[in-house]
Scaffold this motif. Structure first.
Motif, PDB file in Angstrom:
ATOM      1  N   GLY A  38       0.815  -1.192   0.000  1.00 22.63           N
ATOM      2  CA  GLY A  38       0.000   0.000   0.000  1.00 22.63           C
ATOM      3  C   GLY A  38       0.859   1.257   0.000  1.00 22.63           C
ATOM      4  O   GLY A  38       2.058   1.229  -0.268  1.00 22.63           O
ATOM      5  N   LEU A  39       0.251   2.374   0.320  1.00 21.09           N
ATOM      6  CA  LEU A  39       0.947   3.655   0.330  1.00 21.09           C
ATOM      7  C   LEU A  39       1.131   4.109   1.773  1.00 21.09           C
ATOM      8  O   LEU A  39       0.169   4.398   2.482  1.00 21.09           O
ATOM      9  N   LEU A  40       2.390   4.161   2.206  1.00 19.23           N
ATOM     10  CA  LEU A  40       2.691   4.580   3.577  1.00 19.23           C
ATOM     11  C   LEU A  40       2.632   6.100   3.739  1.00 19.23           C
ATOM     12  O   LEU A  40       2.063   6.610   4.700  1.00 19.23           O
ATOM     13  N   GLY A  41       3.246   6.816   2.838  1.00 14.13           N
ATOM     14  CA  GLY A  41       3.375   8.256   2.997  1.00 14.13           C
ATOM     15  C   GLY A  41       4.627   8.604   3.773  1.00 14.13           C
ATOM     16  O   GLY A  41       5.093   7.848   4.624  1.00 14.13           O
ATOM     17  N   ALA A  47       7.413   2.623  13.347  1.00 14.34           N
ATOM     18  CA  ALA A  47       7.030   1.212  13.455  1.00 14.34           C
ATOM     19  C   ALA A  47       6.467   0.695  12.137  1.00 14.34           C
ATOM     20  O   ALA A  47       6.745  -0.437  11.727  1.00 14.34           O
ATOM     21  N   ASP A  48       5.680   1.523  11.437  1.00 10.17           N
ATOM     22  CA  ASP A  48       5.112   1.114  10.157  1.00 10.17           C
ATOM     23  C   ASP A  48       6.204   0.933   9.112  1.00 10.17           C
ATOM     24  O   ASP A  48       6.191  -0.026   8.324  1.00 10.17           O
ATOM     25  N   LYS A  49       7.154   1.848   9.081  1.00  5.61           N
ATOM     26  CA  LYS A  49       8.276   1.736   8.147  1.00  5.61           C
ATOM     27  C   LYS A  49       9.106   0.490   8.451  1.00  5.61           C
ATOM     28  O   LYS A  49       9.537  -0.225   7.536  1.00  5.61           O
ATOM     29  N   LEU A  50       9.302   0.236   9.725  1.00  7.27           N
ATOM     30  CA  LEU A  50      10.142  -0.892  10.126  1.00  7.27           C
ATOM     31  C   LEU A  50       9.531  -2.217   9.715  1.00  7.27           C
ATOM     32  O   LEU A  50      10.231  -3.108   9.218  1.00  7.27           O
ATOM     33  N   LEU A 267      10.338  -0.460   0.866  1.00 10.69           N
ATOM     34  CA  LEU A 267       9.936   0.628   1.752  1.00 10.69           C
ATOM     35  C   LEU A 267       9.897   1.954   0.992  1.00 10.69           C
ATOM     36  O   LEU A 267       8.949   2.742   1.129  1.00 10.69           O
ATOM     37  N   ARG A 268      10.911   2.202   0.185  1.00 11.80           N
ATOM     38  CA  ARG A 268      10.953   3.442  -0.599  1.00 11.80           C
ATOM     39  C   ARG A 268       9.767   3.521  -1.547  1.00 11.80           C
ATOM     40  O   ARG A 268       9.173   4.583  -1.742  1.00 11.80           O
ATOM     41  N   ASP A 269       9.405   2.385  -2.148  1.00 11.62           N
ATOM     42  CA  ASP A 269       8.254   2.344  -3.051  1.00 11.62           C
ATOM     43  C   ASP A 269       6.966   2.645  -2.305  1.00 11.62           C
ATOM     44  O   ASP A 269       6.082   3.339  -2.815  1.00 11.62           O
ATOM     45  N   ALA A 270       6.846   2.114  -1.080  1.00 15.04           N
ATOM     46  CA  ALA A 270       5.640   2.362  -0.293  1.00 15.04           C
ATOM     47  C   ALA A 270       5.557   3.819   0.172  1.00 15.04           C
ATOM     48  O   ALA A 270       4.472   4.370   0.321  1.00 15.04           O
ATOM     49  N   LEU A 271       6.711   4.426   0.384  1.00 12.02           N
ATOM     50  CA  LEU A 271       6.733   5.824   0.823  1.00 12.02           C
ATOM     51  C   LEU A 271       6.455   6.786  -0.328  1.00 12.02           C
ATOM     52  O   LEU A 271       5.714   7.759  -0.181  1.00 12.02           O
ATOM     53  N   ASP A 272       7.044   6.501  -1.484  1.00 10.87           N
ATOM     54  CA  ASP A 272       6.906   7.400  -2.636  1.00 10.87           C
ATOM     55  C   ASP A 272       7.013   6.603  -3.926  1.00 10.87           C
ATOM     56  O   ASP A 272       8.099   6.451  -4.485  1.00 10.87           O
TER      57      ASP A 272
END
Length: 401
Positions: A38-41, A47-50, A267-272
């Motif tokens: 999904g999309l983290l932002g 904790a979500d990133k980890l 993680l990078r993909d989920a962030l941006d």
């Protein structure tokens, strides 16, 4: 033919059941879009990133190879070694085909009613190809292995082309993928029973269509499992510690670095996604090989573990592995009830860290219930039904993604 159980194999299967849950839970919430997590932002909690980093690096693409490997191993355990053609070998093959027919039906029901990422269907289809290997000499099976390796190389080259196409996606295409992912998330986490069923069915048939590229890898893992039993690597690990140590070293020096890179890329993909999607596409291609390599490292670690360590792990995971098919299906049922809109709809509000917390709670419950059930029964509930249908023990046959 009576099959002697191995505590280490059952323990490995039990651990893998829980690793699979950590990977599958995102699909129950976010669907089968380009971004699994999904999309983290950018302002997501640490904790979500980890959890995204850790699940991608140490779980994704690591546990379905273990199950495919164990599926092949179970085939070798159930059908035995070299056998002359005749009535006995024909009966063994006929019994195993009945098992596969049952597994195929179970997989189709599971995929259409509960989990679009079902792997049982693929394993059953590939299992029909495996049946003729029963009773053959290892030298003859090695010929099949070489052909399967060549097919995997061809598929890998084709997938490299697909990866290049993904790396050159335009911003408009990435934006469309993000929008479609948001739509799927809304359907699964907030939709009605009928809307979810329609989305699941479409995703399931799409997965089956793409399975043509997945089957060669499954076939390769099946054959590696057959060799691991016929050569004693899995059944007598103490005699092959040097081999398992080499596998463990390869996993540590090659598998771990590439999978850590994949954790960062996911993680990078989920962030941006706009910035992270091209790199994630590239690294995901590498993980197609590095993921199973790290999975082999997990197997090697358990095979090399000392008696007390193996016994301690078995205390928690052996019973789970002995009824792995039951636990796999129950996980899908619980994820539907807890996370999706037709149930409690928690997937719409839970953070990424909380989703993993749900997985941990499910694991604890399944450990406790599995240990209690196996004190009074020889097989899990679904395994007992499988045995009744086929007239043989399905003890070593569970597979999952």
């Amino acid at each position: 033919m009576k099959v002697v159980r191995s505590a280490r194999i059952d323990t490995l299967r039990g651990i893998a059941v829980f690793g699979i849950l950590l990977v599958n839970v995102w699909g129950f919430t976010y669907g089968s879009g380009l971004s699994r997590y999904g999309l983290l932002g950018e302002h997501a909690a640490l904790a979500d990133k980890l959890v995204v980093f850790l699940v991608a690096a140490f779980a994704e693409q690591k546990f379905y190879p273990i199950f495919a490997f164990l599926f092949g191993a179970s085939f070798a355990l159930q059908t035995g070694g070299r056998r002359a053609p005749g009535a006995q070998l024909d009966r063994i093959k006929m019994t195993y085909r009945r098992r596969l027919i049952w597994l195929l039906g179970c997989g189709l029901l599971h995929g259409t009613l509960l989990w679009f990422g079902d792997i049982l269907t693929v394993y059953a289809v590939c299992g029909f190809w495996l049946v003729p290997q029963a009773g053959r000499r290892l030298a003859d099976i090695a010929v099949s292995l070489r052909w399967v390796v060549a097919l995997n190389v061809a598929v890998t080259l084709f997938m490299a082309h697909i990866t290049y196409e993904l790396m050159t996606l335009t911003p408009d295409a990435i934006a469309w993928g993000m929008g479609d992912g948001a739509r799927a998330h809304a359907v699964y986490s907030q939709g009605t029973l009928m809307a979810i069923a329609h989305e699941r069915l479409a995703d399931f048939w799409s997965n089956l269509a793409n399975a043509v590229f997945f089957l060669p890898k499954v076939a390769l893992l099946f054959l590696m499992g057959v060799f691991s039993v016929r050569l004693g690597w899995l059944t007598h690990p103490q005699r092959h510690r040097a081999l398992w140590r080499k596998v463990l070293l390869a996993a540590l020096w090659v598998g771990v670095p590439v999978n850590l890179w994949w954790g960062w890329a996911a993680l990078r993909d989920a962030l941006d996604p706009m910035a992270g999607a091209p790199v994630a596409a590239l690294v995901s291609m590498l993980v197609e090989v590095a993921g199973p390599l790290l999975a082999a490292g997990y197997v090697a670690a358990l095979m090399c573990a000392s008696g007390p360590v193996a016994a301690a792990l078995a205390q928690w995971f052996e019973a789970v592995g002995r009824m792995a098919l039951t636990n796999y299906l129950v996980q899908s049922l619980l994820c539907n009830l807890l996370l999706q809109g037709a149930g409690l709809g928690l997937g719409a509000t839970l953070s990424h860290g909380a989703l993993v917390g749900v997985c941990v709670l499910i694991m604890i419950v399944q450990v406790l219930l599995s240990r209690r059930w196996m004190r009074f029964h020889r097989h899990g509930p679904v395994e007992a039904l499988w045995r009744r249908f086929t007239g043989s023990s399905p003890e070593h046959g569970m597979a999952g993604r």
